[in-house]
Design an enzyme around this catalytic site. Structure first.
Site, PDB file in Angstrom:
ATOM      1  N   TYR A  23       3.347   4.461  10.458  1.00 45.12           N
ATOM      2  CA  TYR A  23       4.749   4.072  10.292  1.00 45.12           C
ATOM      3  C   TYR A  23       5.676   5.174  10.791  1.00 45.12           C
ATOM      4  O   TYR A  23       6.856   5.208  10.471  1.00 45.12           O
ATOM      5  CB  TYR A  23       5.037   3.790   8.819  1.00 45.12           C
ATOM      6  CG  TYR A  23       4.152   2.719   8.231  1.00 45.12           C
ATOM      7  CD1 TYR A  23       4.513   1.375   8.280  1.00 45.12           C
ATOM      8  CD2 TYR A  23       2.942   3.044   7.630  1.00 45.12           C
ATOM      9  CE1 TYR A  23       3.686   0.391   7.757  1.00 45.12           C
ATOM     10  CE2 TYR A  23       2.110   2.068   7.105  1.00 45.12           C
ATOM     11  CZ  TYR A  23       2.499   0.744   7.171  1.00 45.12           C
ATOM     12  OH  TYR A  23       1.682  -0.219   6.654  1.00 45.12           O
ATOM     13  N   GLY A 142      -2.853  -3.471  -1.289  1.00 44.92           N
ATOM     14  CA  GLY A 142      -2.207  -3.968  -0.084  1.00 44.92           C
ATOM     15  C   GLY A 142      -2.940  -3.566   1.187  1.00 44.92           C
ATOM     16  O   GLY A 142      -2.320  -3.405   2.239  1.00 44.92           O
ATOM     17  N   HIS A 147      -6.074   1.938   6.309  1.00 45.42           N
ATOM     18  CA  HIS A 147      -5.306   2.689   7.312  1.00 45.42           C
ATOM     19  C   HIS A 147      -6.029   3.974   7.710  1.00 45.42           C
ATOM     20  O   HIS A 147      -5.803   4.508   8.799  1.00 45.42           O
ATOM     21  CB  HIS A 147      -3.932   3.078   6.758  1.00 45.42           C
ATOM     22  CG  HIS A 147      -2.925   1.967   6.799  1.00 45.42           C
ATOM     23  ND1 HIS A 147      -2.490   1.394   7.961  1.00 45.42           N
ATOM     24  CD2 HIS A 147      -2.262   1.334   5.805  1.00 45.42           C
ATOM     25  CE1 HIS A 147      -1.599   0.458   7.688  1.00 45.42           C
ATOM     26  NE2 HIS A 147      -1.449   0.401   6.388  1.00 45.42           N
ATOM     27  N   ARG A 180      -9.008  -5.928   2.944  1.00 37.75           N
ATOM     28  CA  ARG A 180      -9.092  -7.280   3.477  1.00 37.75           C
ATOM     29  C   ARG A 180     -10.547  -7.704   3.625  1.00 37.75           C
ATOM     30  O   ARG A 180     -11.459  -6.867   3.604  1.00 37.75           O
ATOM     31  CB  ARG A 180      -8.390  -7.371   4.841  1.00 37.75           C
ATOM     32  CG  ARG A 180      -6.869  -7.415   4.770  1.00 37.75           C
ATOM     33  CD  ARG A 180      -6.292  -7.661   6.150  1.00 37.75           C
ATOM     34  NE  ARG A 180      -4.844  -7.753   6.153  1.00 37.75           N
ATOM     35  CZ  ARG A 180      -4.155  -8.870   5.961  1.00 37.75           C
ATOM     36  NH1 ARG A 180      -4.799  -9.994   5.721  1.00 37.75           N
ATOM     37  NH2 ARG A 180      -2.838  -8.868   6.005  1.00 37.75           N
ATOM     38  N   TYR A 198       2.442 -11.248  -1.063  1.00 34.70           N
ATOM     39  CA  TYR A 198       3.846 -11.448  -0.736  1.00 34.70           C
ATOM     40  C   TYR A 198       4.217 -12.924  -0.679  1.00 34.70           C
ATOM     41  O   TYR A 198       3.476 -13.735  -0.140  1.00 34.70           O
ATOM     42  CB  TYR A 198       4.174 -10.826   0.630  1.00 34.70           C
ATOM     43  CG  TYR A 198       3.565  -9.469   0.850  1.00 34.70           C
ATOM     44  CD1 TYR A 198       3.838  -8.422  -0.020  1.00 34.70           C
ATOM     45  CD2 TYR A 198       2.692  -9.227   1.913  1.00 34.70           C
ATOM     46  CE1 TYR A 198       3.269  -7.173   0.164  1.00 34.70           C
ATOM     47  CE2 TYR A 198       2.130  -7.986   2.102  1.00 34.70           C
ATOM     48  CZ  TYR A 198       2.420  -6.964   1.227  1.00 34.70           C
ATOM     49  OH  TYR A 198       1.853  -5.735   1.409  1.00 34.70           O
TER      50      TYR A 198
END
Length: 323
Positions: A23, A142, A147, A180, A198
Site C-alpha cells: 500500500y 482479512g 501479504h 483465503r 465486507y
C-alpha cells in the site's frame, strides 16, 4: 519476453524495495478504505463470530496485528475491548489515526493505541511502546498474513512471524488468523466471489492470476477493479458518462469509440493489484501448530462456520489457544 507478457507483482507506483508494504503508494489504501467501508458495514456473521469467540474466552486486551485502516479495531472498541492496533503500512495507519481523531469525543476511543510495527520484530516493537505487555488475543484477519511473501523459498520468515504472534500472547490467549481458500484458487484459477467480511456498496471485480515456478504455485495476484464515487459527485460523473457514451458514440469511428470507453473507465473505475502467498490449508495448519510448539488447541472454521458445513469456502479461519 514480450512486454505484454511480463508479470508485474504490484501496482505502478509501489517501489520494489517496498514489496512488503503493498500500500506504499497510498492509492491502494485509499481505494481499499472505500471498498471495506466503515465498521457498520462489516457483515453480521463476522461481527458475531469474532466478538463471540473473544467474549467466550474472557478476552479483554486485543492486539490487532494487521489493523489497516482500523475498521476491525473500531468494531472491537465499540464492543468494549481494550485494543492495540499495529500495521507496517504507514499509509494504512494514516486512515486509522484519522478515524481515531474523528472519534475523539467518544470516551471509548480514549485508550485506543495505534502504532507502527512489523510482524518480523513484533515482540520488540510492542515492548518499545508497551513494556511487558501480553495480550488476551491477537487477530490477523482479512487475508492479511498472505501479504507476507516467501523471500527465501522455505517460508522461514512466515514461520518466524507466526511464532512472534504466539510470543505476545498470555498463556491461554487466542490467535485468530485467516487466509483465503488458495487451494480452490490454484485449482480453478478464480477467486470465490462472495465476501464474508465486507458489505461493500461498490461493484467489485477480482481477476485472479497464479504464478507457478517449477511446478509450484509461488504467488497469487488479485487485480481489484472497484467502481467508487468520491465526494458526492455522482451526478456530475453520470453527466459525463451520458455525454461520452450517448452523445458522441453514434458519431464516432471505431478508434474513437475505444477512446470513449477508455475515458469512461478512467472516470468511474479504480484498479490496483495486490499479491499474496498462496497458503494451502494443510501446510498452513502445520505451520501454526509448529509456531505454538504443537501444544495449542487448534480449531478451523470455514467462512465462520464449522469446517464440514461449507463445501467451498472463501476463507479459512484458524483459532489457536496457547497452552
Amino acid at each position: 519476453m514480450a512486454s505484454d507478457k511480463v508479470f508485474h507483482a504490484r501496482s505502478q507506483g509501489i517501489p520494489s524495495e517496498g514489496v512488503k508494504d503493498q500500500y506504499a503508494d497510498g492509492k491502494a489504501a485509499r481505494i481499499w478504505k472505500k471498498y471495506i467501508g466503515d465498521s457498520n458495514k462489516r457483515t453480521q456473521n463476522y461481527r458475531e463470530f469474532l466478538t463471540g469467540i473473544l467474549k467466550k474466552h474472557g478476552c479483554v486486551k486485543v492486539l490487532d496485528a494487521a489493523c489497516g485502516t482500523g475498521i476491525d479495531s473500531m468494531m472491537l472498541v465499540e464492543e468494549g475491548f481494550q485494543v492495540v492496533s499495529v500495521d507496517a503500512s504507514d499509509k494504512m495507519l494514516k486512515h486509522a489515526l484519522k478515524a481515531r481523531w474523528e472519534k475523539r469525543r467518544d470516551r471509548k476511543y480514549d485508550e485506543w493505541i495505534i502504532e507502527e510495527a512489523s510482524w518480523e520484530t513484533l515482540p520488540k516493537d510492542v515492548e518499545s511502546f508497551l513494556p511487558g505487555e501480553r495480550f488476551d488475543a491477537v487477530i490477523c484477519l482479512g487475508n492479511s498474513f498472505a501479504h507476507l511473501l516467501d523471500e527465501y523459498d522455505d517460508q522461514r520468515t512466515q514461520k518466524m512471524c507466526l511464532e512472534n504472534f504466539a510470543k505476545v500472547l498470555k498463556p491461554g490467549g487466542l490467535l485468530i488468523i485467516d487466509h483465503r481458500n488458495y487451494d480452490a484458487m490454484i485449482d480453478k484459477g478464480s477467486t470465490p466471489g462472495h465476501s464474508i467480511y465486507y458489505n461493500s456498496s461498490y461493484p467489485v471485480d477480482i481477476k485472479t492470476s497464479v504464478l507457478v515456478v517449477r511446478g509450484k504455485p509461488e504467488l497469487v495476484a488479485l487485480d481489484y477493479c472497484i467502481c467508487p464515487t468520491e465526494n458526492g459527485d455522482v451526478a456530475e460523473k453520470r453527466q459525463v458518462y451520458y455525454y461520452l457514451l450517448v452523445k458522441l458514440n453514434p458519431h464516432c469511428a471505431a478508434p474513437e469509440i475505444h477512446k470513449i470507453h477508455y475515458y469512461i473507465k478512467l472516470i468511474f473505475y479504480s484498479e490496483f493489484r495486490l499479491c499474496y502467498y498462496p497458503h494451502k490449508l494443510d501446510k498452513f495448519t502445520q505451520m501454526l501448530d509448529f509456531a505454538f510448539s504443537n501444544k495449542a488447541k487448534h480449531s478451523i472454521y470455514a467462512d465462520f462456520k464449522p469446517l464440514d458445513q461449507v463445501k467451498e469456502p472463501a476463507y479459512y479461519i484458524h483459532v489457536m489457544q496457547k497452552a
